[in-house]
Design an enzyme around this catalytic site. Sequence first.
Site, short mmCIF file in Angstrom:
data_model
loop_
_atom_site.label_atom_id
_atom_site.label_comp_id
_atom_site.label_asym_id
_atom_site.label_seq_id
_atom_site.Cartn_x
_atom_site.Cartn_y
_atom_site.Cartn_z
N HIS A 1 0.86 -1.18 0.00
CA HIS A 1 0.00 0.00 0.00
C HIS A 1 0.89 1.24 0.00
CE1 HIS A 1 -3.84 -2.02 1.79
NE2 HIS A 1 -3.24 -2.79 0.89
N GLU B 1 1.10 3.88 1.86
CA GLU B 1 1.69 4.27 3.15
C GLU B 1 2.85 3.35 3.52
OE1 GLU B 1 -2.77 5.24 3.36
OE2 GLU B 1 -1.53 3.64 2.55
N CYS C 1 -5.95 2.18 5.74
CA CYS C 1 -6.61 0.93 6.11
C CYS C 1 -6.02 0.45 7.45
CB CYS C 1 -6.37 -0.12 5.02
SG CYS C 1 -4.69 -0.80 5.01
N CYS D 1 -2.19 -0.27 7.29
CA CYS D 1 -1.37 0.93 7.18
C CYS D 1 -1.40 1.75 8.47
CB CYS D 1 -1.83 1.77 6.00
SG CYS D 1 -1.50 0.96 4.41
#
Length: 157
Positions: free
Chosen positions: A54, A56, A84, A87
């Site tokens: 992801h 991040e 999410c 993250c």
Amino acid sequence: MEEQRRFMKEAIDLARDNVHGKNGGPFGAVVVKDGQIIGRGINQVTTNNDPTAHAEIVAIREACRALNTYSLEGCEIFSSCEPCPMCLGSIYWAGIEKLYYAATKDDAAKADFRDSHIYEEFALPKDKRRIPTIQLMHKEAVKVFDDWSSSDHKIPY
């Protein structure tokens, strides 16, 4: 506030470029320390076949490499979307001190990115979760923690 808007614009631009470049999902993030971007990330889940890639996480990894440390104390993260659960957990583990985000998790859900099922699973007892969760070899695993606790080369984090 102008500086924060500049960093958020960078995160959003990364997300937009990722979509238009057909490289992955519509997410971008930057990690900032002392007014400088030290890590950039875009969603690379499908391009790298890595469900943890992801934006991040990618930005945190880059920032840690740039600073040669696992701790991002004194840093801020700017994400094009509300993080999410994975993250958000990583942001806490990294010691990042402030989180800015643009779109919400509800906005992401409208684009078919849903994490609500993960939050719901966390709230369930282990025996009610979709993925069976079975504990094995507890005593043996605890012994490893004992070894760690008495080690002279441990680095607490």
